[in-house]
Design an enzyme around this catalytic site. Structure first.
Site, short mmCIF file in Angstrom:
data_model
loop_
_atom_site.label_atom_id
_atom_site.label_comp_id
_atom_site.label_asym_id
_atom_site.label_seq_id
_atom_site.Cartn_x
_atom_site.Cartn_y
_atom_site.Cartn_z
CG ASP A 133 -1.91 1.12 1.25
OD1 ASP A 133 -2.91 1.08 0.51
OD2 ASP A 133 -1.68 2.08 2.02
CB ALA A 161 -3.04 2.03 -2.61
CG ASP A 162 -3.14 -2.68 0.02
OD1 ASP A 162 -2.49 -2.50 -1.03
OD2 ASP A 162 -2.63 -3.13 1.06
CG LEU A 163 -8.33 -1.98 2.11
CD1 LEU A 163 -8.80 -1.77 3.54
CD2 LEU A 163 -8.45 -3.45 1.71
CB ALA A 167 -10.31 -4.41 -2.29
#
Length: 400
Positions: A133, A161-163, A167
């Site tokens: 992230d 960024a990840d979520l 995602a």
């Protein structure tokens, strides 16, 4: 009752956080998510953070397959025949090496939606790089703008960024592709990069760039600390208050509430025989709001004039605790709130009223944040490694 995604079959090969968070959203909306894990240990999160694994893998099934072995690959391809979605988060080319790349699986099931969630996407010079992230936020220009003016960039415990970038965009892409496949009979490859998604969140910073020709330094943009009426302030007990009184009407209401009432009393006009002039006429209601609105059109002037206002607010808010200010301002149309800890947020009356928090054996977990009228989301526990192998073994026997 609307079944939402009931019957949607998702084969989830992803690990750790972003991919499992994506398939958690699908599972909560009713999809049948089958978590494909290696027999030797499974998802790395099982060992690195069992608590995280439990939180993001609720309501899924676990099937152990080794795609590096011929029988594992063959069994996976059998599952693909009746699947709607395959979700993977390997580096580009890994699925091809396993004999389960997009072209191979598309030939087995033309309606299949194949989703790849990676750091940098399937193309470009960074495609093969590892990352997390923090790296994606760094490359997207987000990290540079996060934090206080003159200080180093601040790290968030929310994986933006990840979520949000990865995602959630992947979930949207999957659902759009499934709708397209059902209409056309043709699936597609959904290529989601967390760097791309983080950059796509830069709406406000990009607007500043359009307006001024460049972004503003950290802590100096309109919503990052430059304004007195959109800022974070310390209270008497060391806790903090979020002042989000961005619009002039909210800021005027906030100022009137925290300052002495006599400052806002209108002066009585002297009466005389002289004819009235334009200057003698009473000012229309809301003239303070209008002045702030005009100032907002000149950000540099506004920031300069707000410096003494910020100092005054800082001193005033130190006279009461966070909760005292929160209670006083709660119903005054000021856009001001207390800054809560996670524990306080979970117990917050609004969060509780929405029914977002539910208890598990290991602690509180969160239901889907999407509410429906006429439909329901669902939840469940996380699976043990290979827990559903017997179920799929029985299905395989019936196929034979």
């Amino acid at each position: 009752m609307n079944p939402l995604l009931d019957g949607l079959k998702v084969l989830d090969l992803s690990r750790l956080l972003p991919g499992p968070f994506c398939s958690l959203s699908l599972a909560q909306l009713g999809a049948d998510v089958i978590k494909i894990e290696e027999p030797d240990g499974g998802d790395y999160a099982r060992e690195l953070s069992p608590e995280l694994f439990d939180i993001v893998n609720r309501g899924k099934q676990s099937l152990t397959l080794d795609l590096r072995q011929a029988d594992g690959g063959a069994r996976f391809k059998q599952l693909v025949e009746t699947a709607d979605v395959v979700l993977e988060s390997f580096r580009p080319g890994v699925m091809d090496k396993l004999g389960c790349g997009y072209d191979t699986l598309k030939a087995i099931n033309p309606k299949l939606v194949y989703a790849s969630l990676t750091g940098y996407g399937q193309t470009g010079p960074y495609a093969d790089r590892p990352g997390h992230d923090l790296n994606y936020l760094g490359y997207a220009g987000v990290l540079d703008q996060t934090g206080l003016a003159g200080k180093r960039p601040a790290m968030s415990n929310v994986q933006i960024a990840d979520l949000a970038g990865g995602a959630q965009n992947c979930t949207i892409g999957i659902l759009a592709a499934v709708m397209g496949a059902r209409q056309s009979g043709e699936g597609c490859w959904v290529d989601v990069a967390m760097l791309d998604g983080a950059l796509a969140l830069q709406s406000m910073a990009l607007a500043t760039h359009h307006q001024h020709g460049s972004s503003q330094p950290r802590g100096k943009d309109m919503l990052t600390g430059a304004l007195a009426n959109y800022n974070v302030y310390r209270c008497r007990d060391g806790k903090y208050l979020a002042v989000g009184s961005l619009e002039p009407k909210f800021f005027m209401a906030f100022l009137k509430e925290i300052t002495p009432a006599f400052l806002w009393k209108k002066k009585k006009k002297k009466t005389g025989n002289a004819s009235s002039s334009t200057a003698d006429k009473p000012k229309p209601a809301g003239s303070g709001n209008d002045a702030l609105t005009r100032l907002a059109a000149d950000p540099k002037k506004l920031r300069r004039l707000m410096i003494p206002v910020r100092w005054a607010i800082q001193l005033i808010l130190l006279t009461r605790t966070r909760d005292q200010w929160d209670a006083r301002l709660a119903h005054k149309d000021t856009c001001v709130s207390g800054i809560l800890t996670l524990e306080e947020a979970l117990a917050n009356e609004q969060v509780q009223a929405r029914g977002l928090v539910t208890d598990s054996q290991k602690g509180p977990v969160l239901r889907s944040p999407i509410r429906f009228v006429g439909a329901q989301t669902r939840d469940g526990k996380s699976p043990s490694l290979g827990e559903h192998n017997p179920l799929f073994a029985d299905q395989n026997k019936r196929r034979a």
